[in-house]
Design a protein around this motif. Structure first.
Motif, PDB file in Angstrom:
ATOM      1  N   LEU A  75       0.835  -1.195   0.000  1.00 34.45           N
ATOM      2  CA  LEU A  75       0.000   0.000   0.000  1.00 34.45           C
ATOM      3  C   LEU A  75       0.874   1.251   0.000  1.00 34.45           C
ATOM      4  N   HIS A  76       0.530   2.171  -0.862  1.00 32.81           N
ATOM      5  CA  HIS A  76       1.253   3.439  -0.885  1.00 32.81           C
ATOM      6  C   HIS A  76       0.543   4.453  -0.003  1.00 32.81           C
ATOM      7  N   ILE A  83       2.599  14.717  -2.959  1.00 31.91           N
ATOM      8  CA  ILE A  83       2.478  14.002  -4.224  1.00 31.91           C
ATOM      9  C   ILE A  83       1.235  13.124  -4.204  1.00 31.91           C
ATOM     10  N   LYS A  84       0.435  13.243  -5.230  1.00 27.72           N
ATOM     11  CA  LYS A  84      -0.789  12.468  -5.352  1.00 27.72           C
ATOM     12  C   LYS A  84      -0.674  11.486  -6.513  1.00 27.72           C
ATOM     13  N   GLY A 130      -0.976   5.103 -25.179  1.00 24.21           N
ATOM     14  CA  GLY A 130      -1.142   4.431 -23.895  1.00 24.21           C
ATOM     15  C   GLY A 130      -0.409   5.149 -22.784  1.00 24.21           C
ATOM     16  N   ASN A 131      -0.251   4.468 -21.655  1.00 25.30           N
ATOM     17  CA  ASN A 131       0.373   5.072 -20.477  1.00 25.30           C
ATOM     18  C   ASN A 131       1.872   5.214 -20.651  1.00 25.30           C
ATOM     19  N   LEU A 132       2.393   6.362 -20.228  1.00 31.73           N
ATOM     20  CA  LEU A 132       3.834   6.586 -20.170  1.00 31.73           C
ATOM     21  C   LEU A 132       4.367   6.355 -18.766  1.00 31.73           C
ATOM     22  N   LEU A 133       3.603   6.820 -17.788  1.00 33.45           N
ATOM     23  CA  LEU A 133       4.105   6.890 -16.419  1.00 33.45           C
ATOM     24  C   LEU A 133       2.918   6.928 -15.466  1.00 33.45           C
ATOM     25  N   GLU A 134       3.055   6.244 -14.332  1.00 30.53           N
ATOM     26  CA  GLU A 134       2.058   6.354 -13.269  1.00 30.53           C
ATOM     27  C   GLU A 134       2.772   6.699 -11.973  1.00 30.53           C
ATOM     28  N   VAL A 135       2.180   7.592 -11.216  1.00 31.32           N
ATOM     29  CA  VAL A 135       2.650   7.894  -9.866  1.00 31.32           C
ATOM     30  C   VAL A 135       1.683   7.232  -8.900  1.00 31.32           C
ATOM     31  N   GLY A 161      -6.921  10.791  -6.136  1.00 26.65           N
ATOM     32  CA  GLY A 161      -6.282  11.986  -5.592  1.00 26.65           C
ATOM     33  C   GLY A 161      -5.129  12.424  -6.442  1.00 26.65           C
ATOM     34  N   GLY A 162      -5.320  12.465  -7.749  1.00 27.77           N
ATOM     35  CA  GLY A 162      -4.237  12.665  -8.702  1.00 27.77           C
ATOM     36  C   GLY A 162      -3.483  13.973  -8.562  1.00 27.77           C
TER      37      GLY A 162
END
Length: 320
Positions: free
Chosen positions: A58-59, A110-111, A120-125, A191-192
């Motif tokens: 879990l983050h 940071i969210k 498509g997706n490049l990066l996810e935080v 919570g982006g």
């Protein structure tokens, strides 16, 4: 080392509960609550007995990760060079070849966010409200998650990880912007970071946009199958509680308000002022990444394509 585990369903990225041999595995409701409260010893011991479980981490506001997805725009090398100068112990893990997750500490600013281009997706935080699959688990395609650095989370405290702050995120967004990403394409999840620019349900192009549009046109094919708390049908669609994020009232999930509204025009959480696309909503509700959410939706609303492979998805998306 201060990390918070969560059981995932076997060979999946989805938090789950094992209900015994007769019922098997089901989705875990309100799993994100464990990011902000301690797991009791008896519960943790129970989780450890469940057969063939994957494990998620879990983050939180202090423990986050950056998920390097497919490098469609050719920007990953520049981002990695930027991150490499941040002091701290580098810990990375890999599941599917050519992609990996790197772990960071954060100061609470940071969210969770998804950065994507048309392909498509490049990066996810991955921050509070998200989880990532832990080493030793098995990817849906059969790969085992492994560390690809000498240091691991087993021997690294969160305080020793590199600090990813808002200033560094702004530099990352500058790099992404030079490679074709725009704020409009960013999707805030749970919570982006760029939540003010979260896409609308009908937004997007290529395969992602087509799946989102199909989902918005056929809510009954997929919304009831999600683990959305307090879900009920309304005259226009559905409403429920976004149990993957903390509630402001402090009430348990079953007593929280139904602030999440889903209809043919919009998926919006009025309790968090956040708009979701169907793919985002599936990812948040199921606790998975956007690729998994895309495939889950495609199984219910189409289009029906061959088993997931990045090249095939890109080609299919270009053809739509």
């Amino acid at each position: 080392m201060g990390h918070r585990p969560i059981p995932l369903m076997p060979r999946e990225k989805r938090p789950g509960l094992y209900k015994g041999a007769a019922r098997g595995w089901v989705g875990m409701p309100a799993w994100a609550d464990f990011a902000t409260k301690e797991v009791e010893d008896w519960r943790l011991a129970q989780w450890m007995q469940w057969p063939e479980a994957n494990v998620g981490l879990l983050h939180t506001a202090e423990f986050i990760a950056v998920d390097f997805d497919n490098d469609f725009a050719g920007c990953h090398a520049e981002i990695k060079e930027l991150l490499a100068v941040i002091p701290g112990v580098v810990v990375r893990r890999q599941g599917k070849p050519s992609t990996y997750v790197q772990y960071f500490r954060a100061d609470g600013d940071i969210k969770s966010s998804v950065y994507r281009v048309e392909d498509g997706n490049l990066l996810e935080v991955l921050a509070l409200g998200r989880q990532s699959v832990a080493v030793g688990s098995v990817h849906p395609l059969g790969f085992t998650y492994v560390y690809v650095t000498p240091d691991t989370l087993d021997d690294t405290a969160i305080s020793d990880l590199p600090l990813l702050d808002a200033a560094t995120m702004a530099k990352i967004e500058d790099i992404l912007r030079r490679h074709g990403w725009t704020e409009k394409a960013t999707r805030g999840v749970g919570g982006g970071h760029a939540g003010d620019h979260a896409s609308s349900g009908n937004g997007g192009s290529g395969l992602w946009g087509e799946v989102n549009r199909r989902a918005m046109a056929g809510l009954d094919a997929w919304v009831p199958a999600l683990d959305i708390a307090n879900l009920e049908r309304t005259r226009k669609g559905w409403q429920g509680t976004a149990q993957w994020r903390p509630g402001g009232s402090g009430n348990p999930v079953h007593k929280r308000k139904r602030n999440l509204f889903i209809d043919a025009n919009l998926c919006h959480d009025y309790g968090d002022a956040r708009t979701y696309s169907p793919i985002d909503l599936v990812a948040a509700s199921r606790g998975t990444d956007a690729d998994d959410a895309l495939m889950w939706l495609m199984q219910r609303v189409g289009p029906h394509l061959p088993p997931w492979q990045p090249k095939r998805l890109r080609e299919a998306g270009a053809a739509l």
